[in-house]
Structure formats: structure tokens, C-alpha cells
Design an enzyme around this catalytic site. Structure first.
Site, PDB file in Angstrom:
ATOM      1  CG  ASP A  94       6.538 -36.692 -12.177  1.00 36.80           C
ATOM      2  OD1 ASP A  94       7.355 -36.031 -11.506  1.00 36.80           O
ATOM      3  OD2 ASP A  94       6.681 -36.904 -13.388  1.00 36.80           O
ATOM      4  CB  CYS A 139       3.960 -45.714  -8.712  1.00 35.94           C
ATOM      5  SG  CYS A 139       3.588 -44.288  -7.671  1.00 35.94           S
ATOM      6  CD  GLU A 179       4.363 -37.514 -15.962  1.00 33.54           C
ATOM      7  OE1 GLU A 179       3.564 -37.770 -15.040  1.00 33.54           O
ATOM      8  OE2 GLU A 179       5.453 -38.079 -16.088  1.00 33.54           O
ATOM      9  CB  SER A 187       1.630 -40.396 -16.028  1.00 27.97           C
ATOM     10  OG  SER A 187       1.900 -41.455 -15.147  1.00 27.97           O
TER      11      SER A 187
END
Length: 613
Positions: free
Chosen positions: A81, A197, A493, A519
Site C-alpha cells: 500500500d 511497517c 487510502e 491508512s
């Protein structure tokens, strides 16, 4: 005794052709008649959360084989993403969840696999595999690739920077206060290792929720991708799935199936955890989708009720300087579940792939229980290595001591909660009669009431433009519409708009509402999932520039101060227009693949799943 699903391709004269092909894959004579376990991997060199998974499937396969199963590995796609963010690639992110679920179903049913180990990690991969697991309802264990280590940076003026991550880099790129050298320093350190992440973004949120659902092992959501301790999780997953096969096929124990584990009570526990840890708003979308796929009676109203009663016990990046390595040091998900359990906020009559009851599960794994096993204590001492790497199991660093501070530590108890309400709140009103979602853990409580004039745009690109050209003013509400599941399509997002608002100094001075989504790295007064979406005739499609929009998080309200009569007049005009409920002057390429998703996609309150009946 329940026959193995794979029996049709491995036993009897009629299976001679299939057996010949199985032999060509390396299957041995003594393996026919044993459970075939699909190792559902998602290795790719495109995604840091998956770049280290190439050989992990072999670790799981070896464990399956030693336990008496027959492992067969295949891969799904995986979209990053962050790389897809801010351009047309983001249109494909959410629809990829459905492609992943379909591909898993296709492979598993076409080849009559008896069980699965799902090796997932990033934003849409865990939800896609979860949807498939709930559809297929065969024995499954989830084991993710693990979180990335947080970055460390020093800006060029010599001032030490807080731990960094992807969001730090994006926000810095929009800040006039950060020069090119400072930006380069942040960029170079923001994503230092393989793994998902490092904050409580969507990927890590979902991997944590699989623990609460009972479908993964303790430590799955928080043990770092780089740490040697994670190897044991992969080995245990392979061993466990074969035991689940024995119990289901050998003992006819349906309680070990996904729908027997991830019951409504388990979904309630998972969302209670989500509220407590301030998870990504995307988790609501994905949990609703999984419930629909598994025919579990769990909807947005249940989530709304939970958010009124479950406090926020942890704030992790992007809402603080804590990252997943800090959550792990504080005991990970078992510690959070333990605090919720002591607060009387969990359903106790649930079980998991690794434990027959919640109390025993938490006694063994919650480092604050007073009964923690040595194995659990050792696991939560696993610390980051602090070196750039794309290799799994590359560090054996240990924390000197664990974070057990329930008053001011990374994970608090109920008495010392950040807020009495959960970290995610459902808002309703004339803009969102079917609901909208805000990550309340991401905003200061003094911003929970916000009123301002609307600045309406009809694409994420236009939203970015009005921010970076400083067209939007402090006090305004940026309305980004036609970005829902159908209208986008793909429900993009809005990470760039929220990060750029923050970087421009407007993160606490403007609000953003959208029928798109955010997000897990988004923060600020950001309201997404507005339902019905504009493309489905939602009121968000009728808002005009200058209309006063009011947000009241305390009272869970989202309203536009326009009379019902005026809204009806606008609706009539929209319906009479040449292209009703479509964006005006938006230049966007929408392929056949995306149009197919758009035709079947439901609004966010239904999880944006496809409606095919």
C-alpha cells in the site's frame, strides 16, 4: 471419522491420474492418505513485509512433514500500500483482498487440500487469507512475517529525531521546516528492515487481531520479522495445523475449524482488543468482511457498542513514539488481552488453535498474570537488532527488562487508560446514516468537537492539490468523495492527504471526511468509511462548498447543517442530471478489472465485500 478432503485425489483406482501428478510434485508413496496441508505463502520482492518469506515456507513445510502431514506450497499476490499510495496503483489495493481470497479458495478447493498454514503479513494479505479461511472452514493456522523494526534518525542540525517510520517520511516531505538533507536522513532510516511497517498500522493491527480471534499463536502480531525467536512461530504453526487435522478428521471435532474458533464472541474479543490498542480504521472494514464470509452475525452496530465500553489502553505510532517492538517488550497481545480480561471486558468462553480456554491461554502468555511460562517470558525479551537488513531471524538481541508499567508504560491497565472510550469510534448522522469511522486514539480530546465550512473535492488527487497549493484554510473540513468501494473504485487510502495536512501544519486545524478510507498510518481528525458512499446515493455526494459540517466524537455525530428539504432538492437535481452520482471532471483510468469490482462492491459498513447474490 471424517474422510480427508484430499482422499478423492489420493486413494483408489479412480485417483490414479491425480496420484501420478502428485508423484511428479515429489509426493512419496507413504504420503498418500495423509492430510495435505496448503502452505499459503505471499513472498514477493515488491513488499518489505514479504521480501523475507521466500524460505519461510520451507520451515513450515518441514514442521508439517515431521508432524505427519504432506505440505504443498503456493503463493498469493501481495500489494504494498505504501508504494501504491498516491497514484492509480492504490485503486487496486482493496480489490486485491478479494483476489487473494479467491485465489486461495481456487487453489485449495481445486487441489482438495485438507488444511492451510497462511503466511501473511501486509495490509490486504492477512484480510484476504482470513476471508478465504472463513469461507473454506478447514483447519488453519495464521503466522505472519512479523513487524519491521522502527527506524532511528538524526537530522542534519544534530538534533536526535524520534523513532521513525514510513509516516514520518511522508509527513516530512510536505513540511517546509525540513530541508532536503533532513528529509534524506529521515527517508534513509524510516524503513530499516524487512517486515510490516513498524507502527500500529493496518498490517500489524490485523496480525494482532488474528491472535485475539484465536487463529494464530501468541506473539504472532508483535515478534519482530528480524528476530530469531520468530522461527519457532513458523515451526509451531506447521506442527499445530497437523494436530488440528487429527482432531477434526480423526475425532470429528468441529470446534477446531475457523468458524468454530472465530465465533461471534471471538469477533467481539478481537474488536475489544482493537479498541484497546487503537488499531487502524481499516480493521473494522476487514473484520466486517471476515464476519460476512464466515456467516458470523457481527456488524457495525456491535462494533459501535464495543467502542462505548472498551477503553484505549495503548497508543502506538502514528499516535505516539511507541512502535511494535515496544508493544512486544510490554508483553504483546497477551498482555493487552490480560488487561482487558482483568477489566471484565472479554468473553471467556472462547478457544484458539493453541489453547482450549482463554484463562489458561492468558495464564501462560500474559507477562503480568503472575503465572507466565518461561517460554513466554523469553519470547517477549526479543529486541530489535538495529541494523539494516532484509533477512529473517538475523538478530538475537534481548531486552534487559520487560515493560510491565501498567500506569505509564506502552500497555496500560484499565485504571490508567488513555480514554474511557475505545480508540475507534463509529459516527452517525445525516452524512453517514449507515456509519462512518474515526480513529479517536489518533487525536487529542480537545479536537473531538469540530465545526467548519466544507471544502469539497472529488478525488484524492484533488485533495492533495488543495493542500500542497495551500488552497485549504485552517478551520475548514476537507470533504473527499467518490472514493468509496464503487465510486473510486477501490476505496483508496487517504494517507497522502492526512500526512500532507500534518506536514503543512494543518493536522490539528482541519478535518477530513471521506467515503474512502485511511491508512493505518493516518492520524488527525480523519473520518472515513462514510456510508452510504457518494456513488450509492449517499448524502456526502450532496455537500457543497461552504456547507457547515459538524463533528462530535463524544456524541458520535457527523452532520451537515443543511435542512432535509434542501438535501432533497439537491438529491432531485442530482437524479435528474446527465450522470448522477458520478464525479465531475475527474480524469481517471478505470480498467475492466476495477469496473468488475465496482459493480459488485458494497459500501464500507458491509466491509466492502462483493455482493454477488
Amino acid at each position: 471419522m471424517i474422510p480427508l478432503r484430499s482422499k478423492v485425489t489420493t486413494v483408489g483406482r479412480n485417483a490414479a491420474g491425480a496420484r501420478a501428478l502428485w508423484r511428479a510434485t515429489g509426493t512419496k508413496e507413504n504420503e498418500f492418505g495423509k492430510p495435505i496441508v496448503a502452505i499459503v505463502n505471499s513472498y514477493t520482492q515488491f513488499v518489505p513485509g514479504h521480501v523475507h518469506l521466500k524460505n519461510v515456507g520451507d520451515i513450515v513445510a518441514d514442521a508439517v512433514r515431521k508432524a505427519g502431514g504432506v505440505p504443498k506450497e503456493f503463493n498469493t499476490i501481495a500489494v504494498d500500500d505504501g508504494i501504491a499510495m498516491g497514484h492509480g496503483g492504490m485503486l487496486y489495493s482493496l480489490p486485491s483482498r478479494e483476489i487473494i481470497a479467491d485465489s486461495v479458495e481456487y487453489m485449495v478447493n481445486a487441489h482438495t487440500a485438507d488444511a492451510m498454514v497462511c503466511i501473511s503479513n501486509c495490509d490486504k494479505i492477512t484480510p484476504g487469507m482470513l476471508n478465504a479461511a472463513m469461507r473454506l472452514n478447514i483447519p488453519v493456522v495464521f503466522v505472519s512475517g512479523g513487524p519491521m523494526e522502527a527506524g532511528k534518525a538524526v537530522v542534519v542540525d544534530g538534533v536526535a529525531h524520534a523513532p521513525t517510520d514510513l509516516i514520518t517520511a511522508i509527513s516530512a516531505s510536505a513540511s517546509d521546516a525540513v530541508d532536503d538533507a533532513g528529509l534524506a536522513a529521515v527517508e534513509a532510516s524510516a524503513c530499516p528492515t524487512c517486515g510490516s511497517c513498524s507502527g500500529m498500522f493496518t498490517a500489524n493491527s490485523m496480525n494482532c487481531l488474528t491472535e485475539a480471534l484465536g487463529l494464530s499463536l501468541p506473539g504472532n502480531g508483535s515478534t519482530l520479522a528480524t528476530h530469531a525467536a520468530r522461527r519457532a512461530l513458523f515451526e509451531k504453526a506447521g506442527e499445530t495445523v497437523v494436530e488440528l487435522c487429527r482432531r477434526y478428521y480423526g475425532e470429528e471435532d468441529e470446534s477446531v475449524l475457523p468458524r468454530g474458533i472465530a465465533t461471534k464472541k471471538a469477533f467481539e474479543n478481537a474488536m475489544a482488543l482493537d479498541m484497546a490498542m487503537g488499531g487502524s480504521t481499516n480493521t473494522i472494514l476487514h473484520i466486517l468482511a471476515a464476519a460476512q464470509e464466515g456467516e458470523v452475525d457481527f456488524d457495525l452496530a456491535d462494533i459501535d457498542e464495543l467502542s462505548k465500553n472498551v477503553p484505549c489502553l495503548s497508543k502506538v505510532a502514528p499516535n505516539s513514539d511507541y512502535h511494535m517492538e515496544d508493544v512486544h517488550r510490554a508483553g504483546g497481545i497477551p498482555a493487552l488481552l490480560g488487561e482487558l480480561n482483568r477489566g471484565g471486558l472479554l468473553n471467556k468462553d472462547v478457544h484458539s488453535v493453541h489453547s482450549n480456554d482463554l484463562e489458561g491461554w492468558l495464564d501462560d502468555w500474559d507477562i503480568r498474570s503472575g503465572k507466565t511460562t518461561e517460554v513466554a517470558t523469553e519470547l517477549f525479551h526479543a529486541a530489535p537488532g538495529g541494523i539494516r537488513t532484509t533477512e529473517a531471524f538475523s538478530t538475537e538481541n534481548r531486552w534487559d527488562e520487560l515493560d510491565t508499567d501498567a500506569a505509564k508504560g506502552c500497555i496500560r491497565d484499565v485504571e490508567h487508560a488513555y480514554t474511557a472510550d475505545g480508540g475507534l469510534v463509529v459516527l452517525r448522522g445525516n452524512i453517514s446514516p449507515d456509519g462512518a469511522v474515526i480513529k479517536s486514539a489518533g487525536i487529542e480530546e480537545e479536537l473531538w468537537n469540530f465545526t467548519g465550512p466544507a471544502r469539497v473535492v472529488e478525488s484524492q488527487e484533488e485533495a492533495v492539490s488543495v493542500i500542497l497549493t495551500k488552497t485549504i484554510q485552517a478551520g475548514e473540513v476537507l470533504v473527499v468523495r467518490y472514493e468509496g468501494p464503487s465510486g473510486g473504485p477501490g476505496m483508496q487510502e487517504m494517507l497522502h492527504p492526512t500526512a500532507f495536512l500534518k506536514g503543512s501544519g494543518l493536522g490539528k486545524k482541519c478535518a477530513l471526511i471521506t467515503d474512502g478510507r485511511f491508512s493505518g498510518g493516518s492520524s488527525g481528525l480523519s473520518i472515513g468509511h462514510v456510508s452510504p458512499e457518494a456513488a450509492h446515493g449517499g448524502v456526502i455526494g450532496l455537500i457543497e462548498n461552504g456547507d457547515i459540517v459538524s463533528i462530535d466524537v463524544h456524541n458520535r455525530k457527523l452532520e451537515v447543517q443543511v435542512s432535509n428539504e434542501e438535501l432533497q432538492r439537491r438529491r432531485d437535481a442530482m437524479n435528474a442530471s446527465e450522470k448522477p452520482w458520478q464525479p465531475v471532471n475527474r480524469n481517471r483510468v478505470v480498467t475492466k478489472a476495477l469496473r468488475a469490482y465496482a459493480k459488485m462492491a458494497t459500501s464500507a459498513d458491509k466491509g466492502a465485500v462483493r455482493q454477488v447474490d
